[in-house]
Enzyme design. Structure first.
Site, PDB file in Angstrom:
ATOM      1  N   HIS A 263       2.450  -2.289  17.975  1.00 55.21           N
ATOM      2  CA  HIS A 263       2.599  -3.068  16.861  1.00 55.21           C
ATOM      3  C   HIS A 263       1.017  -3.161  16.380  1.00 55.21           C
ATOM      4  O   HIS A 263       0.922  -2.914  15.088  1.00 55.21           O
ATOM      5  CB  HIS A 263       3.195  -4.301  16.664  1.00 55.21           C
ATOM      6  CG  HIS A 263       3.485  -4.935  15.553  1.00 55.21           C
ATOM      7  ND1 HIS A 263       2.646  -6.097  15.546  1.00 55.21           N
ATOM      8  CD2 HIS A 263       3.847  -4.776  14.417  1.00 55.21           C
ATOM      9  CE1 HIS A 263       2.931  -6.736  14.306  1.00 55.21           C
ATOM     10  NE2 HIS A 263       3.682  -6.012  13.495  1.00 55.21           N
TER      11      HIS A 263
ATOM     12  N   GLU B  22      -0.721  -0.041  14.919  1.00 55.36           N
ATOM     13  CA  GLU B  22       0.124   0.392  13.889  1.00 55.36           C
ATOM     14  C   GLU B  22      -1.018  -0.163  12.535  1.00 55.36           C
ATOM     15  O   GLU B  22      -1.392   0.189  11.589  1.00 55.36           O
ATOM     16  CB  GLU B  22       1.563  -0.033  13.588  1.00 55.36           C
ATOM     17  CG  GLU B  22       2.212   0.083  12.280  1.00 55.36           C
ATOM     18  CD  GLU B  22       2.854  -1.031  11.882  1.00 55.36           C
ATOM     19  OE1 GLU B  22       2.576  -1.750  10.669  1.00 55.36           O
ATOM     20  OE2 GLU B  22       4.019  -1.567  12.661  1.00 55.36           O
ATOM     21  N   HIS B  23      -0.919  -1.483  12.897  1.00 54.62           N
ATOM     22  CA  HIS B  23      -1.771  -2.353  11.741  1.00 54.62           C
ATOM     23  C   HIS B  23      -3.082  -1.835  11.673  1.00 54.62           C
ATOM     24  O   HIS B  23      -3.614  -1.702  10.731  1.00 54.62           O
ATOM     25  CB  HIS B  23      -1.753  -3.870  12.221  1.00 54.62           C
ATOM     26  CG  HIS B  23      -0.763  -4.602  11.946  1.00 54.62           C
ATOM     27  ND1 HIS B  23      -1.065  -5.981  10.904  1.00 54.62           N
ATOM     28  CD2 HIS B  23       0.467  -4.894  11.867  1.00 54.62           C
ATOM     29  CE1 HIS B  23       0.163  -6.600  10.711  1.00 54.62           C
ATOM     30  NE2 HIS B  23       1.050  -5.952  11.148  1.00 54.62           N
TER      31      HIS B  23
ATOM     32  N   GLU C  44       1.731 -13.687  11.686  1.00 53.85           N
ATOM     33  CA  GLU C  44       3.258 -12.747  11.736  1.00 53.85           C
ATOM     34  C   GLU C  44       4.030 -13.144  12.830  1.00 53.85           C
ATOM     35  O   GLU C  44       5.334 -13.413  12.568  1.00 53.85           O
ATOM     36  CB  GLU C  44       3.054 -11.248  11.854  1.00 53.85           C
ATOM     37  CG  GLU C  44       4.440 -10.373  11.631  1.00 53.85           C
ATOM     38  CD  GLU C  44       4.021  -8.816  11.686  1.00 53.85           C
ATOM     39  OE1 GLU C  44       2.716  -8.501  11.745  1.00 53.85           O
ATOM     40  OE2 GLU C  44       4.834  -8.103  11.500  1.00 53.85           O
TER      41      GLU C  44
END
Lengths: 423, 419
Positions: free
Chosen positions: B67, B70-71, B142
């Protein structure tokens, strides 16, 4: 894509958006009534009870079985705010006949089902049945509680309630637990009758063909009803500018805080497109002031978005922040708004925003529920623009237009949801 | 390059190609649509926390790194991909799940400009110590946002109760502590392993010409040797860890997630049978749904899902309820009954029609098609195999599928209201 608008009955408009790219036919019936605090909970429960059973489908199990047999036809019920009104929507989506097996006419059967739900509800002696009502009341009460679990939605709703605390618009999305408890079969039936009598109604159909006799059938259904005091959807009551700011801080056991800021905006002198581009450059796309500075450069929050309500004349900013950064984020949001007022943005932001919103408008044509939402919300404005026609209005918007609308903002409310203070 | 056109029972055609470097390309033309939806993805998600290229030297990486990657991939030396998409007006985004990371855009104009940006930024990683540090702050926020969400927490808690070793029990974004261990070198190591074309796919649906798209992609994919990825076998036992897990949170209404852990189901027909069985057990026209609603045990948030990838399978029932244990008992009772008696033939036909209708609806929008193509690419199912399997499905198949649900191998997760 062709488009047809016709008067079906007094205060009832039929809108057919012919579009042959979809595998389904989508029909929505939308009832517009003025927002009223005392009526909100009833208006939330009403579309749900109407779509849970009818004279023909006595239980929701019978109804859901019929929908499944119609190849998973979908029924949607919602109560939303549009301008000064609440819009009670009952919609249906069903596969086109060419996909049905064994020559079944899924569209005709689905239309029959929709008509039965709206115009032949399961009632007796002008009252909904308690057993059906109690289920829907319980579900609405749980919906109200459930929203409190979703802190992002909860804080956004709380911000609006604070901004409009002195007006009818301050009522929560679902009304209140107390008001839900007060609903009974009789007063809900009265609300249903009022809906048929005085709501402004639109019937949107989006698909490859208009189902045979649909508008005529709806016209017949309204012919026995004395239509009077029909809602004027074009009356708007914008948020008034105030001299002082309303600061509200709420504490709960949360890890991440929420910061909401509300501003009044004098939208009357500007077009809706100008207001939209302004809000987008301020806090919409990744090119916006809030995304590129408050989130990306300063890492102050995971999300920080601005949105504008043109009809009610306000701008809101919603963000998720750590409690220790809340003050800093608040100041930075104001700094970015000031930057817009000072013209500290350029062609890149303006053209990016115009392109993104134009692309979004065009993509509406590929999505029936977006098209439905579009045509449902356009009724409060003069000129019934299509998404493509609306996209053309962006071309003439200048930097000065955006600066000028930004300058009309007046801070109204600062709402914070923060973790409990350490003892 | 291998290439074929596959016809759907619903009339659509899919171009299915595998380039010489192993990249899968799947395209469905929808010429009447205004827009197109494109996904460039890798078969790499949060569960890939330990892997090897030779089967001997296994590398373990911090939780949440897929993840995080991905960012970071949106950034390049001269700006970020969002800025580039801003110039075309496309909507761009990305997501990481348990077994995949996908980068996507949708647009109504300038399709090839957007595809060029997508193919370019995903193939050009750029990480520095400073940019990694900055991202730790954003992702930390997040994670906290999700930690405040009871629906999210109840779901991961049930996975913790069901799975002993498998990393599916770990939050996709990791934890504030685990992401603190991530640095640029680790990101490059994961990127070089999993972002090899042989582990990737491009899925597109919309107003495009499939052959033209294929040739455009071929020219822009960097030449590379395919790579061997061996994922650690976590030796997950059949049995669950706990039968119950409860947590208290500041929530207004309790949440539950009740799961049955199954042996991994790999056969598409069995998967379809399980989905139809779930609809018959707890769908909104089932006797169970009626009794749970009438007794005030569930509301509209109630849902059942088949949760699977190539290394795990579970059936999950999730929702809000003041009486989660009663809901669990009722579900168990229904499952036990169907396992013995089987399903009613007419009800089965209804559920099958309903599932067919869902397929028709999914093929009515470009996003839905792209997501389905992505599913084909990751799971290895050839396009439309699932639709064909549904057509051939019998009530006997579904009766067999329900027997896979083992009441003794289940767990109930509850988020209770904090006093």
């Amino acid at each position: 894509m062709h488009y047809l608008q016709t008067d079906i009955a007094k205060g009832v408009k039929g809108i057919f958006i012919e579009n042959d790219r979809f595998n389904t036919t989508y029909i929505s019936v939308n009832f517009f009534l003025p927002v009223l605090r005392a009526e909100q909970s009833k208006r939330v429960v009403l579309p749900y009870i109407l779509t849970s059973c009818s004279q023909k489908y006595k239980t929701y199990t019978e109804l859901n079985r019929a929908l499944a047999d119609l190849y998973s036809a979908d029924i949607y019920a919602s109560t939303q705010r549009i301008g000064n009104c609440v819009c009670i929507k009952i919609a249906l989506s069903t596969i086109n006949d060419r996909f049905a097996l064994n020559g079944q006419s899924s569209v005709k059967q689905s239309v029959d089902l929709l008509m039965s739900l709206i115009f032949n509800p399961k009632v007796e002696n002008a009252s909904f049945f308690e057993e059906n009502l109690n289920t829907e009341k319980r579900k609405t009460e749980e919906q109200i509680l459930s929203e409190m679990n979703d802190k992002r939605a909860y804080s956004a709703d709380r911000l609006l309630s604070e901004m409009f605390k002195n007006s009818e618009h301050g009522v929560g999305r679902y009304g209140s637990l107390e008001d839900v408890k007060k609903i009974d079969g009789k007063n809900l039936f009265d609300a249903y009758e009022e809906l048929l009598r005085s709501a402004f109604v639109t019937v949107n159909v989006i698909g490859e063909k208009l189902p045979d006799g649909l508008f005529e059938r709806i016209s017949d259904c309204f012919s026995g009803i004395k239509r009077e005091n029909i809602t004027d959807v074009k009356v708007l009551s914008p948020l008034k500018a105030t001299d002082s700011i309303n600061y509200v801080t709420e504490r709960q056991n949360v890890l991440q805080g929420k910061l909401g800021m509300g501003f009044s905006l004098d939208t009357k002198a500007f077009s809706q497109s100008e207001a939209l581009i302004f809000a987008d450059i301020f806090g919409g796309g990744p090119y916006s002031k809030l995304f590129s500075n408050v989130r990306e450069k300063m890492s102050l929050c995971y999300y920080c978005n601005a949105s504008v309500n043109y009809g009610l004349g306000y701008l809101t900013v919603n963000s998720g922040v750590e409690a220790i950064n809340a003050e800093k984020a608040q100041n930075e949001i104001i700094n970015q708004l000031t930057a817009i007022k000072n013209g500290d943005f350029g062609d890149f932001e303006i053209s990016s925003s115009k392109k993104a919103i134009t692309d979004n408008c065009k993509s509406h044509y590929d999505n029936q529920s977006l098209l439905d939402r579009w045509y449902t919300s356009r009724v409060i404005y003069d000129g019934f623009l299509s998404p493509n026609e609306y996209a053309q209005t962006f071309e003439e918007i200048t930097k000065e237009n955006i600066i000028n609308i930004a300058k009309t903002e007046r801070p109204n409310t600062v709402y914070k949801l923060l973790p409990q203070e350490e003892k | 390059m291998q290439k074929q056109i596959i016809q759907s029972p619903l009339g659509d055609k899919c171009l299915y190609a595998v380039l010489d470097n192993g990249l899968k390309v799947l395209v469905v033309e929808k010429e009447k649509f205004s827009s197109a939806y494109a996904v460039f993805g890798t078969h790499y998600g949060s569960i890939d926390t330990s892997f090897s290229s030779d089967g001997e030297n296994f590398v373990s990486v911090p939780e949440g790194i897929a993840h995080f990657l991905e960012h970071k991939l949106f950034e390049s030396e001269d700006g970020d991909a969002f800025t580039r998409f801003s110039k075309t007006g496309a909507y761009a985004n990305a997501y990481t799940s348990f077994d995949r990371t996908c980068y996507l855009f949708s647009c109504s104009t300038a399709f090839y400009d957007n595809l060029d940006i997508l193919l370019d930024f995903v193939q050009h990683p750029y990480f520095t110590a400073e940019t990694v540090k900055k991202e730790q702050g954003i992702i930390g926020q997040e994670i906290k946002m999700y930690d405040d969400n009871p629906e999210w927490c109840v779901f991961f808690n049930v996975l913790k109760a069901l799975y002993k070793n498998h990393p599916v029990k770990i939050d996709i974004a990791g934890t504030v502590e685990s992401i603190a261990e991530i640095d640029d070198k680790l990101l490059y190591s994961c990127y070089n392993t999993f972002y090899n074309p042989s582990n990737m796919f491009v899925c597109i649906a919309g107003n495009v010409k499939s052959e033209e798209v294929l040739s455009f992609i071929e020219k822009r994919i960097k030449p590379s040797e395919s790579i061997n990825i061996i994922r650690t076998d976590f030796k997950e036992p059949y049995e669950t860890v706990n039968s119950e897990i409860t947590e208290k949170m500041d929530c207004a209404i309790p949440q539950f997630c009740y799961g049955y852990k199954l042996n991994t189901v790999k056969d598409v027909k069995q998967r379809i049978a399980l989905n139809v069985a779930l609809d018959l057990i707890s769908g909104d026209f089932s006797p169970l749904y009626k009794s749970l609603t009438d007794e005030g045990l569930i509301n509209d948030s109630f849902d059942a899902d088949l949760f699977y990838s190539e290394s795990y399978t579970a059936v999950l029932f999730q929702g809000e309820s003041v009486y989660p244990k009663k809901v669990k008992a009722e579900i168990d009772r229904a499952v036990r009954e169907y396992a013995v008696k089987g399903f009613d033939k007419d009800m089965f036909e209804t559920a099958k029609k309903s599932a067919y209708g869902d397929n028709v609806k999914q093929f009515g929008n470009v996003k839905g098609i792209s997501l389905l193509l992505t599913e084909y690419a990751v799971s290895g199912i050839m396009p439309f195999e699932d639709i064909k399997a549904l057509k051939e499905l019998t009530v006997e198949d579904v009766n067999e599928a329900v027997k896979l649900l083992d009441i003794k191998n289940s767990a109930l997760s509850v988020i209770e209201k904090e006093e």
